[in-house]
Write an enzyme that holds these catalytic residues in place. Sequence first.
Site, PDB file in Angstrom:
ATOM      1  CG  LEU A 145      -1.944  -1.106   1.365  1.00 38.94           C
ATOM      2  CD1 LEU A 145      -2.717  -0.973   2.667  1.00 38.94           C
ATOM      3  CD2 LEU A 145      -2.897  -1.091   0.173  1.00 38.94           C
ATOM      4  CG  ASP A 146       0.919   4.025  -3.268  1.00 36.31           C
ATOM      5  OD1 ASP A 146       1.795   3.151  -3.470  1.00 36.31           O
ATOM      6  OD2 ASP A 146       0.263   4.549  -4.183  1.00 36.31           O
ATOM      7  N   PRO A 147       2.209   5.019   0.865  1.00 41.22           N
ATOM      8  CG  PRO A 147       4.301   6.054   1.035  1.00 41.22           C
ATOM      9  CD  PRO A 147       3.387   5.378   0.054  1.00 41.22           C
ATOM     10  CE  LYS A 148       0.088  12.173   0.291  1.00 37.87           C
ATOM     11  NZ  LYS A 148      -0.358  13.221  -0.665  1.00 37.87           N
ATOM     12  CB  VAL A 149      -3.052   3.581   0.660  1.00 39.16           C
ATOM     13  CG1 VAL A 149      -4.206   2.600   0.633  1.00 39.16           C
ATOM     14  CG2 VAL A 149      -2.987   4.361  -0.652  1.00 39.16           C
TER      15      VAL A 149
END
Length: 306
Positions: A68-72
């Site tokens: 998962l991307d950092p913001k997700v």
Amino acid sequence: MADRPRLRGPPGDRSPVELLTFGVVNLDKPPGPSSHQVSGWLRDSVAETLAERGADATLEQAAHAGTLDPKVTGCLPLMLGEATRLAQVFLEGSKEYIAVLECHAPVPADVESVVAEFEGPIYQKPPRKSAVSRRLRVREIYDLEVLETDDRQVLLRIRCESGTYVRKLCHDLGLALGTGGHMGHLRRSATTPFDDSDLHSTSDFLDALAFWVEDDDPGPLFDVVDPAERILEDLPSITIAENAAREVANGAPVYAPGVLEVDTGVTAGDLVACYTPNEAAVCLGEFVGDADADRGVVVSLERVLV
């Protein structure tokens, strides 16, 4: 005479050390750090905890299921120790996301019918920042539902094949709607066989480790960490005899005489999980033979788990 391989006991009887070296946490990833950072922090915390407890074991590996991307935020199963050998299982299952599509103009009235056109196979090219080759590929959108709309926002539930890029999907939806658009907030609500009904935060996990070290209370740890067998619950299963399991531990395939029971509907080529009669996982493999035969290979090995 060589030592006989040690087989694991029943999943429900595992000690804290056994769980932390062959277990899985259904983690609720927080926004900010990368998936790799979260896995590294928690791996190091478990290793320190095992050392403080004086355990005759350590933890050198931990792996997350699906980056998962950092913001997700959301469902990020964390495999501990030898459970990392099961990572390929997550490539077999589907993913589910709750996403906000940020349109660049008011949401048109026909949004639901336009969105429905994206169910089924779609073409995608991985983004430039992706770690994989940027070749055009096909991914399946199993279900795409509009949950709510508000001015320039569309709240979506997306159930899709592993490896689908939701950011690219949102971009393409914006083009199809005629407004342009991009992905806003994204949360993963499920990665088969895990979902958001029993997520645990990083704080829950760290607190459980602290209770075990400081209060000699493993109770919270048993609440947070599941036996690694949970990862396999959606795969077809085959039960094999203990003597066959010991042969598997030494690298032998599963032969017909060692097979005790096979799930109905298993067909050649299926990825299957093999267990001892006490429900402890032994291996992952490909079903290649006839379980009712008197001889021959029934399961070729892909991952040995003992």
